[in-house]
Design a protein around this motif. Structure first.
Motif, short mmCIF file in Angstrom:
data_model
loop_
_atom_site.label_atom_id
_atom_site.label_comp_id
_atom_site.label_asym_id
_atom_site.label_seq_id
_atom_site.Cartn_x
_atom_site.Cartn_y
_atom_site.Cartn_z
N ASN A 218 5.40 10.41 -0.42
CA ASN A 218 4.75 9.22 0.01
C ASN A 218 5.80 7.81 0.96
O ASN A 218 6.61 8.27 1.14
CB ASN A 218 5.25 8.73 -1.49
N TYR A 219 4.97 6.97 1.24
CA TYR A 219 4.73 6.19 2.13
C TYR A 219 4.58 4.59 1.44
O TYR A 219 3.54 4.71 0.82
CB TYR A 219 4.27 6.26 3.27
N ALA A 220 5.62 3.10 1.64
CA ALA A 220 4.85 2.17 1.30
C ALA A 220 4.46 0.85 2.74
O ALA A 220 5.26 1.36 3.52
CB ALA A 220 5.57 1.93 0.96
N GLN B 258 2.27 8.26 12.93
CA GLN B 258 1.96 7.82 14.46
C GLN B 258 0.44 7.27 14.56
O GLN B 258 0.72 5.92 15.11
CB GLN B 258 1.90 9.00 15.56
N TRP B 259 0.00 7.69 13.17
CA TRP B 259 -1.29 6.91 13.86
C TRP B 259 -1.48 5.45 13.11
O TRP B 259 -1.33 4.27 13.95
CB TRP B 259 -2.49 6.77 13.26
N MET B 260 -0.30 5.51 12.05
CA MET B 260 -0.59 4.19 11.66
C MET B 260 1.04 2.49 12.10
O MET B 260 0.37 2.01 12.11
CB MET B 260 0.71 4.66 10.49
N ARG B 261 1.43 3.82 12.63
CA ARG B 261 2.72 2.82 13.56
C ARG B 261 1.50 2.22 15.80
O ARG B 261 1.62 0.69 15.72
CB ARG B 261 3.01 3.66 14.45
N VAL C 186 0.87 -1.07 0.22
CA VAL C 186 -0.06 -0.11 -0.52
C VAL C 186 0.83 1.47 -0.01
O VAL C 186 2.18 1.56 0.81
CB VAL C 186 -1.32 0.01 1.28
N THR C 187 0.85 2.15 -1.30
CA THR C 187 1.42 3.30 -1.54
C THR C 187 0.31 4.53 -0.83
O THR C 187 -0.55 4.70 -1.31
CB THR C 187 2.13 3.49 -2.15
N ILE C 188 1.43 5.03 -0.18
CA ILE C 188 -0.40 6.47 0.18
C ILE C 188 1.16 7.68 0.02
O ILE C 188 2.00 8.05 0.31
CB ILE C 188 0.15 6.21 2.21
N ASN C 189 0.07 8.49 -0.59
CA ASN C 189 0.98 9.71 -0.40
C ASN C 189 0.39 10.58 0.41
O ASN C 189 -0.82 10.65 0.60
CB ASN C 189 0.09 10.56 -1.98
N VAL C 190 1.13 11.16 1.56
CA VAL C 190 0.60 12.12 2.42
C VAL C 190 0.73 13.79 2.67
O VAL C 190 1.85 14.15 2.77
CB VAL C 190 1.52 11.33 3.58
N LYS D 190 6.31 -4.20 6.81
CA LYS D 190 7.56 -2.82 6.54
C LYS D 190 6.85 -1.93 6.33
O LYS D 190 5.80 -1.59 5.47
CB LYS D 190 8.39 -3.42 5.59
N PHE D 191 7.18 -0.95 7.32
CA PHE D 191 6.46 0.16 7.36
C PHE D 191 7.86 1.35 6.48
O PHE D 191 8.74 1.49 6.89
CB PHE D 191 5.95 0.70 8.35
N LEU D 192 7.69 2.16 5.25
CA LEU D 192 8.73 3.14 5.23
C LEU D 192 8.58 3.94 4.49
O LEU D 192 7.55 4.22 3.85
CB LEU D 192 9.33 1.94 3.58
#
Length: 100
Positions: A54-56, A20-23, A6-10, A40-42
């Motif tokens: 962008n996060y994945a 913080q909310w993701m973790r 899942v790639t997210i543009n933040v 994995k959170f990248l």
């Protein structure tokens, strides 16, 4: 083995809260479904023209059947929570990959 990416543009204004909310909330809720063996959170290392980041998040599962179970029974609720919290400030796209 299947990789659900899942790639997210933040947007910058929600970035700290998003991390913080993701973790603390979202990733633990996804893992609690029992459908994935690890994650994995990248952060992507490129700069977007609009200042966003962008996060994945990568989730690993043992089979396509488990992935389909997740999509059917868990994903709609978890996606709705993310959409409700961040609306258009965290836009995601999803891909499935087979690990060879």
């Amino acid at each position: 083995m299947i990789l659900y990416n899942v790639t997210i543009n933040v947007s910058p204004e929600i970035e700290s809260d998003f991390i913080q909310w993701m973790r603390e909330t979202h990733i633990p809720e996804v893992m609690a479904t029992g459908m994935f063996t690890e994650h994995k959170f990248l952060r992507l290392l490129h700069e977007a023209d609009d200042g966003s980041t962008n996060y994945a998040v990568q989730f690993f599962t043992e089979s396509m059947e488990r992935m389909q179970d997740y999509e059917k029974n868990f994903a709609p609720t978890l996606r709705a929570k993310t959409l409700e919290r961040y609306q258009d400030k965290a836009l995601a796209f999803r891909t499935l990959l087979e690990i060879l």
